[in-house]
Design a protein around this motif. Structure first.
Motif, PDB file in Angstrom:
ATOM      1  N   PRO A  75      48.936  40.554  47.138  1.00 49.93           N
ATOM      2  CA  PRO A  75      47.946  41.703  47.709  1.00 49.93           C
ATOM      3  C   PRO A  75      47.944  42.854  46.879  1.00 49.93           C
ATOM      4  O   PRO A  75      46.984  43.512  46.541  1.00 49.93           O
ATOM      5  N   TYR A  76      49.000  43.321  46.292  1.00 45.81           N
ATOM      6  CA  TYR A  76      49.090  44.470  45.523  1.00 45.81           C
ATOM      7  C   TYR A  76      48.326  44.143  44.120  1.00 45.81           C
ATOM      8  O   TYR A  76      47.423  45.066  43.830  1.00 45.81           O
ATOM      9  N   ALA A  77      48.283  42.957  43.812  1.00 47.79           N
ATOM     10  CA  ALA A  77      47.569  42.463  42.325  1.00 47.79           C
ATOM     11  C   ALA A  77      46.087  42.869  42.787  1.00 47.79           C
ATOM     12  O   ALA A  77      45.279  43.180  42.019  1.00 47.79           O
ATOM     13  N   ILE A  78      45.665  41.981  43.914  1.00 49.86           N
ATOM     14  CA  ILE A  78      44.495  42.100  44.169  1.00 49.86           C
ATOM     15  C   ILE A  78      43.922  43.516  44.442  1.00 49.86           C
ATOM     16  O   ILE A  78      42.588  43.934  43.933  1.00 49.86           O
ATOM     17  N   ARG A  79      44.575  44.364  45.037  1.00 51.64           N
ATOM     18  CA  ARG A  79      44.190  45.581  45.364  1.00 51.64           C
ATOM     19  C   ARG A  79      43.990  46.488  43.933  1.00 51.64           C
ATOM     20  O   ARG A  79      43.223  47.382  43.732  1.00 51.64           O
ATOM     21  N   THR A  80      45.050  46.222  43.324  1.00 50.99           N
ATOM     22  CA  THR A  80      44.853  46.738  41.968  1.00 50.99           C
ATOM     23  C   THR A  80      43.883  46.349  40.852  1.00 50.99           C
ATOM     24  O   THR A  80      43.167  47.256  40.293  1.00 50.99           O
ATOM     25  N   GLY A  81      43.309  45.432  40.989  1.00 50.61           N
ATOM     26  CA  GLY A  81      42.205  44.614  40.171  1.00 50.61           C
ATOM     27  C   GLY A  81      42.433  44.399  38.704  1.00 50.61           C
ATOM     28  O   GLY A  81      43.681  44.010  38.467  1.00 50.61           O
ATOM     29  N   PRO A  82      41.543  43.940  38.076  1.00 47.59           N
ATOM     30  CA  PRO A  82      41.549  43.575  36.780  1.00 47.59           C
ATOM     31  C   PRO A  82      42.670  44.193  35.881  1.00 47.59           C
ATOM     32  O   PRO A  82      43.137  43.460  34.800  1.00 47.59           O
ATOM     33  N   SER A  83      42.731  45.488  36.074  1.00 46.38           N
ATOM     34  CA  SER A  83      43.550  46.273  35.297  1.00 46.38           C
ATOM     35  C   SER A  83      45.078  45.737  35.097  1.00 46.38           C
ATOM     36  O   SER A  83      45.723  46.176  34.387  1.00 46.38           O
TER      37      SER A  83
END
Length: 252
Positions: free
Chosen positions: A15-23
């Motif tokens: 979920p953290y990775a999804i929230r952060t996005g492509p960056s």
């Protein structure tokens, strides 16, 4: 256990990775991420069987060698200079480990050897962690740790695979959740304070581990465990104090 610890941690950080996005994929440290995932996999594949073969307090005491191994790695790879206080603390720390395992007075168990190898792996992982926090966020590092650890531990798990029971799955989830919190807290600690302030607190694992072992598993730590742990703890405190007084930073 090592595989589920890595896989569930990866799920928890997704979920953290999804929230952060492509960056989140933008980093100069992917080689370091892969190296840290490898050392982390070696750690869990040595530590878990090592703990299974010995008492918790004994294992926790032997993990006290991790920051001492880390001093060697810091001098070799992070540009930390050769210091007499570091070498002295390292020698005393290893003496403490010898007090615990007592070679010559008792056979050095396979469990002790595995835990010491896991401590060396953990020090390598810690050295890389300290390096990467200079340019990447702690949670990002934890996410990639799960990405690289999961396939490596899966390769080992396939040779001994057994489907966990429901209760075992609950314990695996708790183990992974606590390990993930440990990684997230440790990363924030390294990113916000000198390592000389942080690493002496690691040695609180001995009393915590001994208490948990006593109340949950009815394990009573022996005199040699406390004696060796005290020696290693003293070496680390001495190292922290002398490094702080010199105004220098100890990287783990």
């Amino acid at each position: 256990i090592g595989f589920f610890r890595a896989f569930i941690a990866l799920l928890l950080m997704t979920p953290y990775a999804i929230r952060t996005g492509p960056s989140i994929w933008q980093s100069k440290n992917h080689k370091a991420f892969a190296a840290r995932g490898t050392t982390g996999a070696i750690f869990v594949m040595c530590f878990f069987p090592g703990v299974a073969l010995m008492e918790i307090a004994d294992a926790q005491a032997l993990t006290f060698t991790t920051p001492l191994f880390g001093m060697v790695l810091a001098m070799l790879f992070l540009g930390e200079g050769f210091r007499l206080n570091r070498v002295l603390a390292l020698a005393v720390g290893f003496a403490g480990a010898l007090i615990i395992i007592r070679p010559g007075f008792q056979s050095v168990s396979l469990g002790a050897a595995l835990v010491l190898l896991s401590a060396l792996s953990a020090s390598g992982s810690g050295t890389l962690y300290k390096l990467i926090t200079r340019s990447d966020a702690p949670d990002k590092i934890v996410f990639f740790h799960g990405i690289y650890m999961t396939p490596i531990t899966l390769a080992g798990a396939l040779f001994v695979w057994e489907w966990p029971t429901l209760w075992e799955l609950v314990l695996l989830i708790v183990t992974a959740a606590l390990a993930t919190l440990n990684q997230r807290f440790l990363g924030r600690a390294f990113a916000s304070a000198d390592a000389t302030v942080i690493f002496p607190l690691v040695f609180m694992r001995l009393p915590f581990g001994a208490l948990l072992g006593f109340f949950i598993l009815q394990e009573v730590p022996g005199l040699w465990v406390w004696a060796g742990g005290a020696v290693i703890f003293g070496a680390a405190v001495y190292l922290a104090r002398t490094s702080a007084q010199a105004g220098r930073k100890v990287s783990l």
